[in-house]
Design an enzyme around this catalytic site. Structure first.
Site, PDB file in Angstrom:
ATOM      1  N   GLU A  42       0.879  -1.173   0.000  1.00 34.79           N
ATOM      2  CA  GLU A  42       0.000   0.000   0.000  1.00 34.79           C
ATOM      3  C   GLU A  42       0.909   1.214   0.000  1.00 34.79           C
ATOM      4  O   GLU A  42       1.628   1.468   0.992  1.00 34.79           O
ATOM      5  CB  GLU A  42      -0.929   0.046   1.231  1.00 34.79           C
ATOM      6  CG  GLU A  42      -1.871   1.268   1.135  1.00 34.79           C
ATOM      7  CD  GLU A  42      -2.642   1.628   2.407  1.00 34.79           C
ATOM      8  OE1 GLU A  42      -2.470   0.961   3.449  1.00 34.79           O
ATOM      9  OE2 GLU A  42      -3.403   2.614   2.349  1.00 34.79           O
ATOM     10  N   ASP A  67       5.036   4.685   3.723  1.00 31.75           N
ATOM     11  CA  ASP A  67       4.804   6.124   3.812  1.00 31.75           C
ATOM     12  C   ASP A  67       6.054   6.777   4.395  1.00 31.75           C
ATOM     13  O   ASP A  67       6.872   6.116   5.049  1.00 31.75           O
ATOM     14  CB  ASP A  67       3.595   6.419   4.721  1.00 31.75           C
ATOM     15  CG  ASP A  67       2.964   7.778   4.434  1.00 31.75           C
ATOM     16  OD1 ASP A  67       1.883   7.816   3.805  1.00 31.75           O
ATOM     17  OD2 ASP A  67       3.561   8.805   4.818  1.00 31.75           O
ATOM     18  N   ASP A 116      -1.665  12.215  -2.668  1.00 35.43           N
ATOM     19  CA  ASP A 116      -1.784  13.646  -2.988  1.00 35.43           C
ATOM     20  C   ASP A 116      -1.954  13.736  -4.512  1.00 35.43           C
ATOM     21  O   ASP A 116      -1.135  13.184  -5.248  1.00 35.43           O
ATOM     22  CB  ASP A 116      -0.510  14.387  -2.573  1.00 35.43           C
ATOM     23  CG  ASP A 116      -0.200  14.155  -1.099  1.00 35.43           C
ATOM     24  OD1 ASP A 116      -1.137  14.215  -0.288  1.00 35.43           O
ATOM     25  OD2 ASP A 116       0.971  13.892  -0.777  1.00 35.43           O
ATOM     26  N   ASP A 152     -10.221  10.261  -4.479  1.00 34.01           N
ATOM     27  CA  ASP A 152     -11.385  11.150  -4.555  1.00 34.01           C
ATOM     28  C   ASP A 152     -11.121  12.265  -5.568  1.00 34.01           C
ATOM     29  O   ASP A 152     -11.975  13.135  -5.750  1.00 34.01           O
ATOM     30  CB  ASP A 152     -11.716  11.748  -3.183  1.00 34.01           C
ATOM     31  CG  ASP A 152     -10.589  12.613  -2.646  1.00 34.01           C
ATOM     32  OD1 ASP A 152      -9.430  12.443  -3.105  1.00 34.01           O
ATOM     33  OD2 ASP A 152     -10.845  13.463  -1.771  1.00 34.01           O
ATOM     34  N   THR A 192     -10.395   4.969   4.170  1.00 32.65           N
ATOM     35  CA  THR A 192      -9.184   5.514   4.794  1.00 32.65           C
ATOM     36  C   THR A 192      -9.493   6.867   5.435  1.00 32.65           C
ATOM     37  O   THR A 192     -10.553   7.457   5.203  1.00 32.65           O
ATOM     38  CB  THR A 192      -8.072   5.718   3.754  1.00 32.65           C
ATOM     39  OG1 THR A 192      -8.409   6.856   2.953  1.00 32.65           O
ATOM     40  CG2 THR A 192      -7.879   4.496   2.870  1.00 32.65           C
ATOM     41  N   TYR A 194      -8.143   9.752   4.718  1.00 32.45           N
ATOM     42  CA  TYR A 194      -8.307  10.813   3.720  1.00 32.45           C
ATOM     43  C   TYR A 194      -9.590  10.650   2.913  1.00 32.45           C
ATOM     44  O   TYR A 194     -10.155  11.630   2.456  1.00 32.45           O
ATOM     45  CB  TYR A 194      -7.077  10.903   2.800  1.00 32.45           C
ATOM     46  CG  TYR A 194      -6.063  11.878   3.355  1.00 32.45           C
ATOM     47  CD1 TYR A 194      -5.197  11.492   4.375  1.00 32.45           C
ATOM     48  CD2 TYR A 194      -6.005  13.188   2.912  1.00 32.45           C
ATOM     49  CE1 TYR A 194      -4.300  12.387   4.932  1.00 32.45           C
ATOM     50  CE2 TYR A 194      -5.110  14.088   3.456  1.00 32.45           C
ATOM     51  CZ  TYR A 194      -4.258  13.681   4.454  1.00 32.45           C
ATOM     52  OH  TYR A 194      -3.377  14.580   5.008  1.00 32.45           O
ATOM     53  N   GLU A 195     -10.051   9.422   2.772  1.00 30.54           N
ATOM     54  CA  GLU A 195     -11.336   9.235   2.077  1.00 30.54           C
ATOM     55  C   GLU A 195     -12.422   9.985   2.843  1.00 30.54           C
ATOM     56  O   GLU A 195     -13.247  10.672   2.247  1.00 30.54           O
ATOM     57  CB  GLU A 195     -11.681   7.745   1.970  1.00 30.54           C
ATOM     58  CG  GLU A 195     -13.048   7.524   1.352  1.00 30.54           C
ATOM     59  CD  GLU A 195     -13.324   6.079   0.931  1.00 30.54           C
ATOM     60  OE1 GLU A 195     -12.395   5.271   0.947  1.00 30.54           O
ATOM     61  OE2 GLU A 195     -14.478   5.799   0.576  1.00 30.54           O
TER      62      GLU A 195
END
Ligand SMILES: C[S@@+](CC[C@H](N)C(=O)[O-])C[C@H]1O[C@@H](n2cnc3c(N)ncnc32)[C@H](O)[C@@H]1O
Length: 248
Positions: A42, A67, A116, A152, A192, A194-195
């Site tokens: 991921e 990350d 991003d 998104d 998630t 950020y979703e």
């Protein structure tokens, strides 16, 4: 730096499910996970909701969230420990360095979750589905390994579709509106952090999965893509574009 972050940075050093800029990893992931199960990455995992969700849904796979931000990885790693999951781990590093960590073919598939969108035209090369990144992914992915993007951002989704078309990728699934799709598989229901933020404000989640061609086309297609990007209006030049520079 805040006290909370300092505490997390100290704690994460002792987590056995977090590797920070590790050395000597290519070819060792089976022994790290202590089994021969396929490895899924991921990328831009943040707090690792996907890595964890997938590990729960599919015990027959290993999952590695990647990350830059140790502070966010701490959240995922702690949750994975609390859940007792042995088939998920986290690695703190830059995605740009991916080839330092895996042997060719060592990765079975890749998820890219709400990265991003890098809406500014001048930042197109930082989009995680830019051919610059696809060429990195190709070096670690098994032949036919899937790349799966959930976003998104309509702009990043359109960009990725264009990249797939221009560079001869094989699109497996393409959902313009994930939650409107009938019979949505469980792995697409994982949400998630950020979703939930709905930064793009589109009120819609997009998904595209594809495989890479044997040879990713070079300069002529790069020039075509650059021109296409130049002619797009992402409404972005005025927008704040995310936080990839932060390394906490
Ligand atoms: C918008 S957040 C999404 C986090 C998570 N996937 C989610 O949906 O909640 C993007 C993440 O990408 C990470 N990131 C951006 N550029 C990166 C890079 N070059 N290497 C590693 N991580 C990166 C950031 O640290 C951040 O956590």
């Amino acid at each position: 730096m805040g006290q909370k972050k300092l505490i997390r940075f100290e704690e994460i050093k002792s987590f056995d499910n977090v590797l920070q800029y590790p050395e000597g990893m290519p070819g060792t992931w089976s022994s790290y996970f202590n089994n021969e199960l396929p490895l899924t990455l991921e990328l831009a995992c943040g707090k690792g909701e996907y890595a964890i969700g997938l590990a729960q849904l599919f015990p027959e796979g290993n999952y590695l969230g990647i990350d830059l931000k140790g502070n966010r990885l701490w959240v995922g790693a702690r949750k994975a420990k609390a859940l007792g999951l042995r088939n998920v781990a986290f690695m703190r590093t830059k995605i740009d360095q991916l080839t330092d960590y895996f042997e060719p073919g060592e990765v079975s598939s890749i998820w890219i979750t709400f990265p991003d969108p890098q809406l500014r035209k001048s930042k197109a090369k930082k989009r995680l589905t830019h051919p610059k990144f696809l060429r990195l992914y190709q070096q670690v992915l098994t032949a036919g390994g899937k790349i799966q993007l959930k976003t998104d951002s309509p702009s990043l989704y359109r960009f990725t579709k264009k990249v797939a078309e221009l560079y001869g990728c094989t699109v497996i699934d393409d959902l313009d509106d994930v939650y409107a799709a009938p019979d949505l598989p469980d792995e697409l229901r994982i949400r998630t952090h950020y979703e939930g933020l709905d930064i793009a404000g589109s009120n819609r989640i997009h998904f595209i999965s594809f495989t890479l061609p044997g040879i990713i086309p070079g300069k002529e297609k790069d020039a075509e893509l650059k021109e296409w990007v130049f002619n797009q209006d992402t409404g972005a030049e005025k927008e704040e574009d995310g936080d990839e520079e932060a390394t906490e």
